[in-house]
Design a protein around this motif. Structure first.
Motif, PDB file in Angstrom:
ATOM      1  N   GLN A   1      -4.809  10.111  -1.440  1.00 46.59           N
ATOM      2  CA  GLN A   1      -4.760   9.115  -2.507  1.00 46.59           C
ATOM      3  C   GLN A   1      -4.104   7.844  -1.979  1.00 46.59           C
ATOM      4  O   GLN A   1      -3.058   7.905  -1.338  1.00 46.59           O
ATOM      5  N   HIS A   2      -4.716   6.703  -2.252  1.00 49.30           N
ATOM      6  CA  HIS A   2      -4.212   5.416  -1.790  1.00 49.30           C
ATOM      7  C   HIS A   2      -4.049   4.469  -2.967  1.00 49.30           C
ATOM      8  O   HIS A   2      -4.898   4.420  -3.861  1.00 49.30           O
ATOM      9  N   PHE A   3      -2.958   3.704  -2.957  1.00 47.32           N
ATOM     10  CA  PHE A   3      -2.722   2.660  -3.949  1.00 47.32           C
ATOM     11  C   PHE A   3      -2.535   1.336  -3.215  1.00 47.32           C
ATOM     12  O   PHE A   3      -1.848   1.284  -2.188  1.00 47.32           O
ATOM     13  N   PHE A   4      -3.119   0.272  -3.760  1.00 48.03           N
ATOM     14  CA  PHE A   4      -2.975  -1.058  -3.190  1.00 48.03           C
ATOM     15  C   PHE A   4      -2.360  -1.972  -4.249  1.00 48.03           C
ATOM     16  O   PHE A   4      -2.786  -1.966  -5.410  1.00 48.03           O
ATOM     17  N   PHE A   5      -1.358  -2.759  -3.851  1.00 43.63           N
ATOM     18  CA  PHE A   5      -0.604  -3.592  -4.784  1.00 43.63           C
ATOM     19  C   PHE A   5      -0.733  -5.062  -4.408  1.00 43.63           C
ATOM     20  O   PHE A   5      -0.754  -5.415  -3.229  1.00 43.63           O
ATOM     21  N   GLY A   6      -0.765  -5.922  -5.423  1.00 43.02           N
ATOM     22  CA  GLY A   6      -0.888  -7.344  -5.148  1.00 43.02           C
ATOM     23  C   GLY A   6      -0.426  -8.213  -6.299  1.00 43.02           C
ATOM     24  O   GLY A   6       0.007  -7.716  -7.338  1.00 43.02           O
ATOM     25  N   ASP A   7      -0.507  -9.529  -6.108  1.00 42.34           N
ATOM     26  CA  ASP A   7      -0.129 -10.529  -7.101  1.00 42.34           C
ATOM     27  C   ASP A   7       1.298 -10.288  -7.600  1.00 42.34           C
ATOM     28  O   ASP A   7       1.538 -10.036  -8.779  1.00 42.34           O
ATOM     29  N   PHE A   8       2.258 -10.382  -6.684  1.00 40.33           N
ATOM     30  CA  PHE A   8       3.655 -10.099  -6.993  1.00 40.33           C
ATOM     31  C   PHE A   8       4.293 -11.233  -7.786  1.00 40.33           C
ATOM     32  O   PHE A   8       4.060 -12.413  -7.514  1.00 40.33           O
TER      33      PHE A   8
ATOM     34  N   ARG B   1       0.849  -1.197   0.000  1.00 37.77           N
ATOM     35  CA  ARG B   1       0.000   0.000   0.000  1.00 37.77           C
ATOM     36  C   ARG B   1       0.881   1.243   0.000  1.00 37.77           C
ATOM     37  O   ARG B   1       1.939   1.260   0.624  1.00 37.77           O
ATOM     38  N   ALA B   2       0.451   2.267  -0.741  1.00 33.10           N
ATOM     39  CA  ALA B   2       1.161   3.546  -0.767  1.00 33.10           C
ATOM     40  C   ALA B   2       0.138   4.671  -0.690  1.00 33.10           C
ATOM     41  O   ALA B   2      -0.980   4.544  -1.217  1.00 33.10           O
TER      42      ALA B   2
ATOM     43  N   PRO C   1       4.591  -5.902  -8.269  1.00 31.80           N
ATOM     44  CA  PRO C   1       3.150  -6.165  -8.208  1.00 31.80           C
ATOM     45  C   PRO C   1       2.600  -6.186  -9.628  1.00 31.80           C
ATOM     46  O   PRO C   1       3.007  -5.394 -10.481  1.00 31.80           O
ATOM     47  N   THR C   2       1.678  -7.055  -9.896  1.00 25.22           N
ATOM     48  CA  THR C   2       1.068  -7.107 -11.222  1.00 25.22           C
ATOM     49  C   THR C   2      -0.383  -6.640 -11.193  1.00 25.22           C
ATOM     50  O   THR C   2      -1.029  -6.596 -12.245  1.00 25.22           O
ATOM     51  N   LYS C   3      -0.871  -6.293 -10.015  1.00 29.64           N
ATOM     52  CA  LYS C   3      -2.214  -5.726  -9.904  1.00 29.64           C
ATOM     53  C   LYS C   3      -2.165  -4.525  -8.974  1.00 29.64           C
ATOM     54  O   LYS C   3      -1.440  -4.513  -7.976  1.00 29.64           O
ATOM     55  N   VAL C   4      -2.948  -3.490  -9.330  1.00 30.05           N
ATOM     56  CA  VAL C   4      -2.974  -2.270  -8.532  1.00 30.05           C
ATOM     57  C   VAL C   4      -4.380  -1.677  -8.542  1.00 30.05           C
ATOM     58  O   VAL C   4      -5.098  -1.759  -9.534  1.00 30.05           O
ATOM     59  N   ARG C   5      -4.759  -1.119  -7.402  1.00 26.73           N
ATOM     60  CA  ARG C   5      -6.018  -0.376  -7.284  1.00 26.73           C
ATOM     61  C   ARG C   5      -5.711   0.998  -6.704  1.00 26.73           C
ATOM     62  O   ARG C   5      -4.813   1.136  -5.862  1.00 26.73           O
ATOM     63  N   ALA C   6      -6.446   2.008  -7.133  1.00 23.70           N
ATOM     64  CA  ALA C   6      -6.226   3.362  -6.638  1.00 23.70           C
ATOM     65  C   ALA C   6      -7.542   3.950  -6.120  1.00 23.70           C
ATOM     66  O   ALA C   6      -8.616   3.717  -6.707  1.00 23.70           O
ATOM     67  N   TYR C   7      -7.418   4.709  -5.032  1.00 19.89           N
ATOM     68  CA  TYR C   7      -8.580   5.346  -4.409  1.00 19.89           C
ATOM     69  C   TYR C   7      -8.264   6.807  -4.142  1.00 19.89           C
ATOM     70  O   TYR C   7      -7.104   7.168  -3.877  1.00 19.89           O
ATOM     71  N   ARG C   8      -9.294   7.639  -4.215  1.00 18.02           N
ATOM     72  CA  ARG C   8      -9.173   9.041  -3.830  1.00 18.02           C
ATOM     73  C   ARG C   8     -10.254   9.358  -2.809  1.00 18.02           C
ATOM     74  O   ARG C   8     -11.441   9.194  -3.091  1.00 18.02           O
ATOM     75  N   ASP C   9      -9.806   9.785  -1.631  1.00 19.55           N
ATOM     76  CA  ASP C   9     -10.727  10.062  -0.519  1.00 19.55           C
ATOM     77  C   ASP C   9     -11.695   8.902  -0.315  1.00 19.55           C
ATOM     78  O   ASP C   9     -12.897   9.089  -0.090  1.00 19.55           O
ATOM     79  N   GLY C  10     -11.155   7.684  -0.399  1.00 24.90           N
ATOM     80  CA  GLY C  10     -11.936   6.489  -0.098  1.00 24.90           C
ATOM     81  C   GLY C  10     -12.736   5.920  -1.250  1.00 24.90           C
ATOM     82  O   GLY C  10     -13.312   4.836  -1.119  1.00 24.90           O
TER      83      GLY C  10
END
Length: 250
Positions: free
Chosen positions: A200-207, A184-185, A216-225
């Motif tokens: 802003q939040h980023f989540f990383f997975g499937d390394f 997570r970043a 990481p080969t998968k990423v999700r991004a969020y802004r203010d949740g």
């Protein structure tokens, strides 16, 4: 549209106190462990430049839109991102180039002028990208590091590091407590026109191990949740050097 274009290009330590010194060293230890988990200092040190390609979906004004993006990074201050959004007959191409102090933005081949808030957002994205490479956090003493409270990422405990210093906005990196991988970043962006900062939040997975570097080969991004992006890695190449012409204005 201009704010959208800029966003698509990206992705308190108490000095001198005993507690601050402890927090700094504890944070460095977490990062050292993460470096080993991602392939080791030697492997990460070779990655001064790379090119990655992602595909995924964006959430724009409540609608989901497909995209494909190719990003070229050469540390410490060169970045190029080409992103194609939409499908069928409704497609657009967005280009960002950062070359030291120079920034160029274009939409469908037409140059755009970004305001100071938007320029700061682009530089914040590049700063976070540099921090995610981990080694600069140990090599550049202008970074101030401190441990923060643990969080849960994908139902697993993760240890965090807060990054400040040299006028930069606060960033946070979180590492899986068992494996040491960056999962997570976070960074903060200026809301503009008197609006509060955007978290802003980023989540990383499937390394996966790609050329000795566990990415990481998968990423999700969020802004203010709110989720704004989900993507998967299509291709990653480590480069010895990128020619200056790649970062020139078209």
């Amino acid at each position: 549209m201009r704010t959208l274009v800029v966003w698509l290009g990206m992705l308190v330590l108490l000095p001198g106190s005993a507690g601050g010194a402890w927090a700094q060293e504890a944070a460095r230890a977490l990062i050292e462990r993460a470096i080993k988990a991602h392939g080791g200092a030697e492997a990460l040190g070779r990655i001064r430049a790379d090119k990655v390609k992602f595909k995924g979906t964006l959430v724009l004004q409540g609608h989901t839109t497909p995209f494909v993006a190719e990003t070229l990074v050469q540390l410490p201050s060169q970045y190029k991102n080409i992103i194609e959004i939409g499908s069928g007959g409704d497609k657009h191409t967005i280009l960002h180039i950062v070359n030291g102090s120079k920034i160029y933005i274009a939409l469908d081949g037409r140059a755009l002028k970004a305001d100071p808030v938007q320029l700061a957002e682009i530089r914040s994205g590049l700063e976070l990208e540099r921090a995610k490479r981990l080694l600069p956090l140990l090599e550049d003493r202008s970074y101030q590091l401190a441990v923060v409270e643990d969080v849960e990422v994908n139902k697993r405990p993760a240890a965090g590091v807060r990054i400040t210093g040299r006028g930069r906005k606060e960033m946070r990196l979180y590492f899986d407590k068992e494996y040491g991988l960056l999962v997570r970043a976070e960074n903060r962006l200026d809301g503009g026109k008197g609006q509060p900062e955007i978290r802003q939040h980023f989540f990383f997975g499937d390394f996966k191990d790609i050329g000795g570097y566990k990415r990481p080969t998968k990423v999700r991004a969020y802004r203010d949740g709110k989720q704004v992006m989900e993507a998967e890695l299509l291709e990653a190449k480590t480069l010895d050097k990128v020619e200056e012409s790649e970062f020139a204005k078209p």
